[in-house]
Every structure is written in C-alpha cells, then in structure tokens.
Design a protein around this motif. Structure first.
Motif, mmCIF file in Angstrom:
data_model
loop_
_atom_site.group_PDB
_atom_site.id
_atom_site.type_symbol
_atom_site.label_atom_id
_atom_site.label_comp_id
_atom_site.label_asym_id
_atom_site.label_seq_id
_atom_site.Cartn_x
_atom_site.Cartn_y
_atom_site.Cartn_z
ATOM 1 N N PRO A 124 34.771 53.797 40.746
ATOM 2 C CA PRO A 124 33.583 54.606 40.218
ATOM 3 C C PRO A 124 33.250 54.262 38.832
ATOM 4 N N VAL A 125 34.173 54.160 38.002
ATOM 5 C CA VAL A 125 33.922 53.680 36.740
ATOM 6 C C VAL A 125 33.092 52.272 36.348
ATOM 7 N N LEU A 126 33.412 51.479 37.297
ATOM 8 C CA LEU A 126 32.668 50.014 36.893
ATOM 9 C C LEU A 126 31.405 50.051 37.733
ATOM 10 N N LEU A 127 31.327 51.002 38.831
ATOM 11 C CA LEU A 127 29.901 51.133 39.426
ATOM 12 C C LEU A 127 28.923 51.807 38.386
ATOM 13 N N ALA B 222 36.566 42.521 38.038
ATOM 14 C CA ALA B 222 37.585 43.544 37.108
ATOM 15 C C ALA B 222 38.717 43.055 36.675
ATOM 16 N N HIS B 223 38.980 42.360 35.429
ATOM 17 C CA HIS B 223 40.315 41.957 35.077
ATOM 18 C C HIS B 223 40.324 42.371 33.512
ATOM 19 N N PRO B 224 41.477 42.978 33.142
ATOM 20 C CA PRO B 224 41.734 43.630 31.951
ATOM 21 C C PRO B 224 41.949 42.555 30.849
ATOM 22 N N TYR B 225 42.424 41.352 31.216
ATOM 23 C CA TYR B 225 43.100 40.359 30.195
ATOM 24 C C TYR B 225 42.286 39.016 30.193
ATOM 25 N N GLN B 226 41.902 38.657 28.693
ATOM 26 C CA GLN B 226 40.979 37.486 28.529
ATOM 27 C C GLN B 226 39.889 37.537 29.159
ATOM 28 N N ALA B 227 39.073 38.637 29.261
ATOM 29 C CA ALA B 227 37.708 39.045 29.720
ATOM 30 C C ALA B 227 36.697 39.386 28.986
ATOM 31 N N ALA B 228 35.273 39.280 29.246
ATOM 32 C CA ALA B 228 34.405 39.769 28.562
ATOM 33 C C ALA B 228 34.249 41.372 28.541
ATOM 34 N N GLU B 229 33.609 41.898 27.783
ATOM 35 C CA GLU B 229 33.281 43.396 27.937
ATOM 36 C C GLU B 229 32.089 43.389 29.215
ATOM 37 N N LEU C 29 31.335 44.740 47.447
ATOM 38 C CA LEU C 29 32.508 45.133 46.734
ATOM 39 C C LEU C 29 33.586 44.053 47.481
ATOM 40 N N ILE C 30 34.513 43.427 46.729
ATOM 41 C CA ILE C 30 35.531 42.546 47.067
ATOM 42 C C ILE C 30 36.779 43.426 46.649
ATOM 43 N N MET C 31 37.698 44.273 47.288
ATOM 44 C CA MET C 31 38.797 44.850 46.784
ATOM 45 C C MET C 31 40.036 44.524 47.429
ATOM 46 N N ALA C 32 41.031 44.219 46.767
ATOM 47 C CA ALA C 32 42.404 43.999 47.296
ATOM 48 C C ALA C 32 42.854 45.363 47.930
ATOM 49 N N LEU C 33 43.511 44.934 48.984
ATOM 50 C CA LEU C 33 43.877 46.349 49.898
ATOM 51 C C LEU C 33 44.711 47.206 48.864
ATOM 52 N N PRO C 34 44.317 48.425 48.707
ATOM 53 C CA PRO C 34 45.045 49.338 47.925
ATOM 54 C C PRO C 34 46.113 50.013 49.112
ATOM 55 N N VAL D 6 37.932 43.399 42.873
ATOM 56 C CA VAL D 6 38.841 44.322 41.814
ATOM 57 C C VAL D 6 39.991 44.266 42.553
ATOM 58 N N GLY D 7 40.944 44.111 41.915
ATOM 59 C CA GLY D 7 42.286 43.498 42.280
ATOM 60 C C GLY D 7 43.031 44.804 42.590
ATOM 61 N N PRO D 8 44.451 44.449 42.868
ATOM 62 C CA PRO D 8 45.366 45.636 43.335
ATOM 63 C C PRO D 8 46.151 46.303 42.077
ATOM 64 N N GLU D 9 46.979 47.363 42.355
ATOM 65 C CA GLU D 9 47.548 47.771 41.319
ATOM 66 C C GLU D 9 48.509 46.600 40.472
ATOM 67 N N GLY D 10 48.237 46.453 39.214
ATOM 68 C CA GLY D 10 48.670 45.435 38.600
ATOM 69 C C GLY D 10 47.840 44.164 38.339
ATOM 70 N N GLY D 11 46.670 44.324 39.101
ATOM 71 C CA GLY D 11 45.726 43.389 38.944
ATOM 72 C C GLY D 11 46.158 41.819 39.733
ATOM 73 N N PHE D 12 44.956 41.052 39.746
ATOM 74 C CA PHE D 12 45.188 39.741 40.478
ATOM 75 C C PHE D 12 46.255 39.022 39.519
ATOM 76 N N ILE D 13 46.835 38.059 40.274
ATOM 77 C CA ILE D 13 47.722 37.286 39.361
ATOM 78 C C ILE D 13 46.802 36.022 39.025
ATOM 79 N N ARG D 14 47.266 35.177 37.858
ATOM 80 C CA ARG D 14 46.566 34.179 37.189
ATOM 81 C C ARG D 14 45.882 33.166 38.371
ATOM 82 N N TYR D 15 46.798 32.716 39.301
ATOM 83 C CA TYR D 15 46.186 31.827 40.302
ATOM 84 C C TYR D 15 45.065 32.449 40.803
ATOM 85 N N GLU D 16 44.880 33.621 41.422
ATOM 86 C CA GLU D 16 43.833 34.360 41.913
ATOM 87 C C GLU D 16 42.792 34.310 41.274
#
Length: 238
Positions: free
Chosen positions: A228-231, A172-179, A79-84, A192-202
């Motif tokens: 938990p939902v993703l897992l 895990a990215h809610p925009y322009q992503a596959a199901e 699991l790679i997670m942006a620091l919350p 998994v990105g931070p609150e607000g998600g990864f930016i486009r560059y990332e």
C-alpha cells in the motif's frame, strides 16, 4: 462492506435481486435497512448503482436495482509479488484489490518457503473470496486477475519482458536503489520481493529485464504494509 456485490444469478428479473447468503446477513445485522431504504450495489465486472429495499425477512432481502455509473478507474499497474505467507497473502490480496490493482502475478523466489505453494489459500475459490472482500471494501466491481508462477527464472526470462513492455518497470528493493520516483499516472510494472527481499541473483535478473530498483526510505516494512505504501507513492490518485 461498502458495496453490495451482485452476481448474475442473483437476478430474479431484469431489475430485481434476492439475496440470502453472507451479504444478506451483513445487510440485516450491520446496515439494518427498512423497507424503502436505498443501498449501494454493484454488478461484478459491471456498473454501480442503488438497490431499493422492496422486502426483507429473516431469510432474505429483495432489492430493486438500478445500475447507472462505472466503477472506479483501475490503477495502470501490474503487480509482481513473491508469494507471501498464507496469512499475509489474504491481507495483501484484499488491500491490493481495494487500491485498484487488476493484474497480479504471484511468483516464486529463493526466500519463498516451498510449503507456501501447497497452501489451501491458493485454491481458486479462496483467492476469489479475498478479491471480493477487497472490492466490497473499495466500492469497486472489476475483479482482478491473479496468475500463479512457480518458477522464477522461466517467468522472468520468457514472460516478464512482454508483461513489462512500454511500462515504468520497478523493483521494490531497499539496498543500492534509487529513491521512489514521483507519482505518475502511467503504466507501471512493480516487483515486490518476499520477507527478506529478493536475493542478488533475482535482482540482477530483474534488472536485465529492464527493472530499476527503488526504495521508500530507511525503514524495512512487511510486504502487507509495503505494497500500500508503494502504490500510494507511485500514483497521484492517492
């Protein structure tokens, strides 16, 4: 506490432990065992078994321990997670540990507040405490490894390709992503990105490394809920 975690220095003989710390107080106040009762125990990074109550008073409890089976199988996941945020970090560490994550990288991202990296909750002892709580909840003994990476680009370019090699690599990215794909019991690397998600560059850097963006529906979840939902969606054991 669904499992009493034991440590090597708890043992006063090959099959006897004495507990007088937080675990003892929980046992005495919540489980309230009598002499001869049997409690579920497990040795950290070792086997699981039963502890027979041999003696108990106001200060400590003595258990006769028999370890006889392996802990639950870990998830085949990194699991790679942006620091919350610190408060969310505690809950996420516990839930990820309880669900079987054994390799966790906390990384920087554009939307991660710089102050998060100076949080006292990133101290080794504080992280260790949350991991133990997750193990106790799940009835597991295998301690996860947590790695801190404060620079996004060097991590993604220099380390991540080897980490994600020969695995199902997903963002895990809610925009322009596959199901979200069907559950598979296969090695997976999930970012998994931070609150607000990864930016486009990332997102683009992760895609260059071989990651595929996925979503879990129209609703945008907090990180502590999304993990938990993703897992649960990605692995058939759930």
């Amino acid at each position: 506490m669904n499992l009493i975690l034991l440590f090597e220095d708890d043992f006063v003989a090959t099959d006897r432990v004495i507990l007088a710390d937080r675990r003892f107080h929980h046992i005495r106040q919540v489980q309230q065992p009598a002499l001869g009762d049997s409690l579920k125990v497990g040795l950290l990074n070792g086997e699981i078994g039963r502890g027979l109550v041999m003696a108990i008073d106001d200060r400590q409890i003595e258990l006769a321990v028999r370890l006889e089976r392996q802990p639950p199988r870990p998830l085949p996941l990194t699991l790679i997670m942006a620091l919350p945020r610190p408060k969310m970090l505690k809950r996420t560490l516990q839930s990820a540990t309880a669900m079987g994550v054994k390799q966790l990288y906390l990384i920087n991202s554009y939307r991660v507040d710089k102050s998060f990296w100076s949080s006292p909750w990133l101290a080794d002892g504080k992280i260790h405490e949350q991991l133990l709580l997750g193990l106790e909840q799940a009835g597991d003994t295998l301690l996860p490894q947590v790695h801190l990476r404060k620079r996004f680009k060097p991590f993604v370019e220099d380390e991540l390709p080897a980490i994600a090699a020969d695995s199902r690599a997903l963002i895990a990215h809610p925009y322009q992503a596959a199901e979200c794909p069907a559950p598979l019991d296969t090695p997976t690397t999930l970012a998994v990105g931070p609150e607000g998600g990864f930016i486009r560059y990332e997102v683009d850097k992760l895609i260059e490394t071989g990651f595929q963006p996925i979503h879990i529906g129209e609703r945008i979840l907090r990180v502590e809920n999304a993990v938990p939902v993703l897992l649960a969606r990605l692995f058939p054991i759930f």
